[in-house]
Design a protein around this motif. Sequence first.
Motif, mmCIF file in Angstrom:
data_model
loop_
_atom_site.group_PDB
_atom_site.id
_atom_site.type_symbol
_atom_site.label_atom_id
_atom_site.label_comp_id
_atom_site.label_asym_id
_atom_site.label_seq_id
_atom_site.Cartn_x
_atom_site.Cartn_y
_atom_site.Cartn_z
ATOM 1 N N ILE A 96 12.280 -31.642 -42.522
ATOM 2 C CA ILE A 96 13.350 -32.139 -41.653
ATOM 3 C C ILE A 96 14.326 -31.019 -41.305
ATOM 4 C CG2 ILE A 96 15.324 -33.711 -41.527
ATOM 5 C CD1 ILE A 96 13.659 -35.657 -43.281
ATOM 6 N N LYS A 97 14.661 -30.199 -42.280
ATOM 7 C CA LYS A 97 15.598 -29.095 -42.041
ATOM 8 C C LYS A 97 15.040 -28.076 -41.042
ATOM 9 C CE LYS A 97 17.870 -29.195 -46.571
ATOM 10 N NZ LYS A 97 17.998 -28.515 -47.880
ATOM 11 N N GLN A 98 13.735 -27.932 -41.014
ATOM 12 C CA GLN A 98 13.115 -26.999 -40.082
ATOM 13 C C GLN A 98 13.197 -27.495 -38.639
ATOM 14 O OE1 GLN A 98 9.189 -26.688 -41.809
ATOM 15 N NE2 GLN A 98 9.719 -24.854 -43.004
ATOM 16 N N LYS A 99 13.345 -28.815 -38.477
ATOM 17 C CA LYS A 99 13.309 -29.403 -37.143
ATOM 18 C C LYS A 99 14.682 -29.823 -36.608
ATOM 19 C CE LYS A 99 8.608 -31.207 -37.728
ATOM 20 N NZ LYS A 99 7.768 -32.435 -37.790
ATOM 21 N N GLU A 100 15.641 -30.076 -37.493
ATOM 22 C CA GLU A 100 16.918 -30.637 -37.066
ATOM 23 C C GLU A 100 18.106 -29.771 -37.444
ATOM 24 O OE1 GLU A 100 17.095 -33.104 -35.058
ATOM 25 O OE2 GLU A 100 14.989 -33.682 -35.193
ATOM 26 N N LYS A 101 19.127 -29.801 -36.597
ATOM 27 C CA LYS A 101 20.384 -29.117 -36.887
ATOM 28 C C LYS A 101 21.404 -30.066 -37.501
ATOM 29 C CE LYS A 101 19.901 -25.642 -33.233
ATOM 30 N NZ LYS A 101 20.517 -25.071 -31.998
ATOM 31 N N PHE A 102 21.208 -31.378 -37.263
ATOM 32 C CA PHE A 102 22.111 -32.361 -37.857
ATOM 33 C C PHE A 102 21.411 -33.710 -38.007
ATOM 34 C CE2 PHE A 102 22.832 -32.864 -33.278
ATOM 35 C CZ PHE A 102 22.795 -34.247 -33.126
ATOM 36 N N ILE A 103 22.004 -34.581 -38.836
ATOM 37 C CA ILE A 103 21.539 -35.959 -39.027
ATOM 38 C C ILE A 103 22.752 -36.872 -38.951
ATOM 39 C CG2 ILE A 103 20.575 -37.608 -40.688
ATOM 40 C CD1 ILE A 103 18.966 -35.315 -41.887
ATOM 41 N N ASN A 104 22.619 -37.974 -38.252
ATOM 42 C CA ASN A 104 23.705 -38.957 -38.177
ATOM 43 C C ASN A 104 23.610 -40.025 -39.259
ATOM 44 O OD1 ASN A 104 22.980 -38.358 -34.956
ATOM 45 N ND2 ASN A 104 25.158 -38.258 -35.495
ATOM 46 N N LEU A 105 22.382 -40.405 -39.601
ATOM 47 C CA LEU A 105 22.200 -41.498 -40.555
ATOM 48 C C LEU A 105 21.075 -41.180 -41.524
ATOM 49 C CD1 LEU A 105 22.580 -44.451 -41.590
ATOM 50 C CD2 LEU A 105 20.937 -45.147 -39.818
ATOM 51 N N LEU A 106 21.357 -41.347 -42.822
ATOM 52 C CA LEU A 106 20.334 -41.278 -43.867
ATOM 53 C C LEU A 106 20.284 -42.647 -44.533
ATOM 54 C CD1 LEU A 106 18.320 -39.815 -45.689
ATOM 55 C CD2 LEU A 106 20.259 -39.007 -47.065
ATOM 56 N N PHE A 107 19.152 -43.329 -44.399
ATOM 57 C CA PHE A 107 18.994 -44.705 -44.901
ATOM 58 C C PHE A 107 17.936 -44.701 -45.996
ATOM 59 C CE2 PHE A 107 17.463 -49.030 -44.998
ATOM 60 C CZ PHE A 107 18.591 -49.801 -44.741
ATOM 61 N N LEU A 108 18.319 -45.125 -47.207
ATOM 62 C CA LEU A 108 17.438 -45.048 -48.361
ATOM 63 C C LEU A 108 17.152 -46.430 -48.942
ATOM 64 C CD1 LEU A 108 19.956 -42.566 -49.104
ATOM 65 C CD2 LEU A 108 17.749 -41.694 -49.806
ATOM 66 N N SER A 109 15.880 -46.810 -48.927
ATOM 67 C CA SER A 109 15.482 -48.107 -49.510
ATOM 68 C C SER A 109 14.074 -48.033 -50.094
ATOM 69 C CB SER A 109 15.545 -49.202 -48.436
ATOM 70 O OG SER A 109 14.650 -48.894 -47.367
ATOM 71 N N PRO A 110 13.730 -46.975 -50.837
ATOM 72 C CA PRO A 110 12.348 -46.835 -51.287
ATOM 73 C C PRO A 110 11.962 -47.754 -52.440
ATOM 74 C CG PRO A 110 13.675 -45.053 -52.167
ATOM 75 C CD PRO A 110 14.561 -45.837 -51.267
ATOM 76 N N GLY A 111 11.024 -48.648 -52.190
ATOM 77 C CA GLY A 111 10.317 -49.390 -53.211
ATOM 78 C C GLY A 111 11.090 -50.054 -54.302
ATOM 79 N N VAL A 112 12.250 -50.638 -54.016
ATOM 80 C CA VAL A 112 13.049 -51.266 -55.055
ATOM 81 C C VAL A 112 13.274 -52.730 -54.727
ATOM 82 C CG1 VAL A 112 15.234 -51.245 -56.284
ATOM 83 C CG2 VAL A 112 14.204 -49.106 -55.560
ATOM 84 N N ALA A 113 12.844 -53.600 -55.624
ATOM 85 C CA ALA A 113 13.037 -55.038 -55.423
ATOM 86 C C ALA A 113 14.462 -55.433 -55.753
ATOM 87 C CB ALA A 113 12.063 -55.826 -56.296
#
Length: 340
Positions: A96-113
């Motif tokens: 991601i760092k190689q492709k983007e100069k900035f990020i507006n939103l980081l959304f985290l919901s991996p595999g957790v009930a």
Amino acid sequence: MVFLSIVHASNSLISTTLPPKLVAVFIGATSGIGKVTLKTFAKYTTQPRIYFIGRSQEAADLILTDLKTLNAGGEYNFIKADVSLMRNVDAVCIQIKQKEKFINLLFLSPGVASFDRSSICLEIKKKNTETLERIHLLAALNYYTRILFITSLLPLLRAAPNLRRIISVGGGTQEGPLDAADFPALRIPLPQLRGHLSTLVTLGLEATARNEATVSIVHDYPGTVKTPLLNYMSEEQMSALMFVPLEECGERHLFLATSGRFRAAEGGCNGVMVGEGDEVAVGTSGTRGSGMYSVGPDCESASAEVLELLAGLKEKGMVDEIWRHTEGEFTRVTELSEVR
């Protein structure tokens, strides 16, 4: 409670209030809450550029088709990875760092009930108690790899010219007593598991937020949502639960991601404000607009009792203690990977 009508009103203004070409990263987005929020984000935004990370290429291919139908003007990129392992998190962040100069939103919901019922927690605790990096799977997905994603991608969030937000889906408002002798929850009794892990995540996020006044962070509890993570349950068990509809869940999480109610403490574009009655939320510090929020399924902030609990732990230096432990685990895993 933030009524669904307010959520819909706010989301409907995203395309005219927020700039086009928002960059978003969704971790754990090939099913469940991540998937529905990803699609909702694509639906309401203008020319978004989205990265979504998950384990299933087959599921991702179907989602890519749906995203292009929902918003043909967007750009969608899937990265296949098992994010229970820190070494995979590092690899994803490098891409991601190689492709983007900035990020507006980081959304985290991996595999957790959801932690609504002890039977759900028990089922998760039984499965693969340890990852290859010697971390309890539940703690790895809830906490360690999420914090690694956040710390790795914070420079890109900090660089965003407008909206800068992190959403971690888990146990916000469900915080409880914390066992400082067992942060990874290897020996935590089942009835205390939800409270312990929820507090670990919130205070870990507090640690990352201390020097990030222009980035807002939300740790939320979505309620019980019918996702594939509950497929092991019987019909009788399912009938005893009260579910938040999946579509509503997506709308509410988009609201958390874009509403000015959850503004950063300082600077930047702070999101959509619907009207005079749309107050800025109370943060985990107990003050409005502090930039770090613990939020429930109704999009309201944690209770006074939870805020008091968190304040007591912070007074005891628990944020620093958690951060020392976290950095120690990052170092240990790095050294383990180098040996291998």
